[in-house]
Design an enzyme around this catalytic site. Structure first.
Site, short mmCIF file in Angstrom:
data_model
loop_
_atom_site.label_atom_id
_atom_site.label_comp_id
_atom_site.label_asym_id
_atom_site.label_seq_id
_atom_site.Cartn_x
_atom_site.Cartn_y
_atom_site.Cartn_z
N TYR A 264 17.97 30.15 5.45
CA TYR A 264 16.86 30.93 6.01
C TYR A 264 17.06 31.14 7.51
O TYR A 264 17.35 30.20 8.25
CB TYR A 264 15.53 30.23 5.77
CG TYR A 264 15.03 30.33 4.36
CD1 TYR A 264 14.68 31.55 3.80
CD2 TYR A 264 14.89 29.19 3.57
CE1 TYR A 264 14.21 31.65 2.49
CE2 TYR A 264 14.43 29.26 2.26
CZ TYR A 264 14.09 30.50 1.74
OH TYR A 264 13.63 30.58 0.45
N LYS B 239 0.84 -1.20 0.00
CA LYS B 239 0.00 0.00 0.00
C LYS B 239 0.88 1.25 0.00
O LYS B 239 2.08 1.18 0.25
CB LYS B 239 -0.92 -0.01 1.22
CG LYS B 239 -0.18 -0.03 2.55
CD LYS B 239 -1.13 -0.14 3.72
CE LYS B 239 -0.34 -0.15 5.04
NZ LYS B 239 -1.24 -0.13 6.20
#
Length: 357
Positions: A256, A35
């Site tokens: 950043y 899955k």
């Protein structure tokens, strides 16, 4: 030349892990859980390798099963969340997909929807997870309904799921196993309870069929053990390359927020991978990548498309050098711990722009 960020999937590692599973659960049938795009490893890459070597593929829904069938794979599929509407039943039976029944509404749909061929079913019982599954006292009525329905294959399976298998010391595990083993309703011809963690920790839970997921892909289900501890080999290598290198002066703030700086001149490498590719943004200091046969620390914040590494002590590293973000050398369990999450999540959050190779 395309962006170097990619996944390298190792078929030999997949087969090694399957062999380990069969060694731990001798004589048991294996449902390989594929899955969520084979836990991020790519169902196109994984399913053909396992085809014919296992009892069935386990998927979450009809769409995932159809994607496997489109690959020309002949191994049966089992829909672990069953169908989401009565309309899906005819598609499932036409493709010979087995369905898990976990709720009265699904049983109602099945009984009221005549099918051209007998459909294979598994019944899920809730033994303590309280997520999906019939209550134990409801099982007899469920079995009675299935036995009288002419379009149900009578090779009916019974399964449950352990809530705490990744924490083997928890008493809930043995409580659930005992409850499951005590179910004596006739008609259930095969049983399954063991996921990856239970295959390893609770041999008495293996029953007729085991359902390995994360361990199949070479990742530990436990917080305090990694793949190497369990004799597993990572199937996924999350790779990129150095796209730029800069020599910075002392106290230059990197990335950043300027969260990292050095009190001496530094050499910073830019790696073409970031949280837009599925690498976690929030990681602890000195989380490593693997470059030229050694670990190198990430510095500064992870950006959407890139991250930065400290090459000050690694003058031999050059633009274009291959970088392993996780895989054979830097295990994904280590990155998951740094990010405060689990390996499952990291594998499954790889973004679509990362190509498979």
């Amino acid at each position: 030349m395309s962006r170097p960020t990619r996944l390298v999937i190792e078929p030999s590692a997949l087969l090694h892990n399957l062999s380990q599973i069969k060694h731990l659960a001798p004589g048991k049938k294996v449902i390989a859980m594929v899955k969520a795009n084979a836990y991020g490893c790519g169902v196109r890459e994984v399913a053909p390798v396992l085809d014919g070597r296992i009892e069935a593929f386990g998927v979450a829904c009809l769409e995932e099963a159809l994607a496997i069938r489109a690959l020309g794979v002949e191994t049966p599929c089992i829909l672990f969340q069953g169908v989401f509407s009565s309309d899906e039943l005819s598609v499932a039976v036409e493709n010979d997909f087995a369905c898990v029944l976990h709720h009265a509404k699904q049983l109602e749909w099945l009984i009221k929807t005549p099918l051209p061929y007998p459909i294979k079913v598994w019944v899920k019982v809730n033994t303590g997870m309280h997520r999906l599954g019939f209550k134990i006292h409801e099982l007899q009525k469920v079995m009675d309904a299935l036995q009288t329905c002419t379009w149900v294959d009578k090779n009916i399976g019974l399964m449950t799921h352990l809530a705490c298998a990744d924490e083997p010391h928890r008493p809930e595990n043995q409580q659930q196993i005992s409850l499951f083993q005590e179910i004596s309703i006739p008609g259930f011809r095969q049983r399954s309870i063991a996921n990856s963690a239970a295959i390893i920790s609770f041999p008495d839970s293996q029953a007729d069929v085991v359902r390995p997921g994360i361990m199949l892909y070479g990742v530990s289900p436990f917080a305090n053990q990694n793949a190497r501890d369990l004799g597993l080999i990572p199937v996924m290598r999350f790779m990129s390359a150095i796209s730029a290198i800069h020599d910075n002066p002392s106290f230059a703030q990197v990335g950043y927020g300027g969260t990292w700086k050095s009190d001496k001149p530094s050499r910073i490498g830019i790696v073409a991978a970031g949280y837009g590719d599925g690498y976690p943004r929030h990681i602890s200091e000195k989380t490593p990548v693997w470059v030229r046969g050694r670990e190198v620390s990430i510095v500064g914040r992870v950006s959407m498309d890139m991250l930065t590494i400290d090459l000050t002590e690694h003058p031999d590293v050059e633009i274009g050098d291959e970088v392993e973000l996780w895989g054979t050398h830097v295990l994904v369990e280590r990155i998951a711990k740094s990010a405060g999450t689990i390996g499952y999540e990291l594998l499954c959050q790889i973004s679509e722009r990362v190509r498979y190779k």
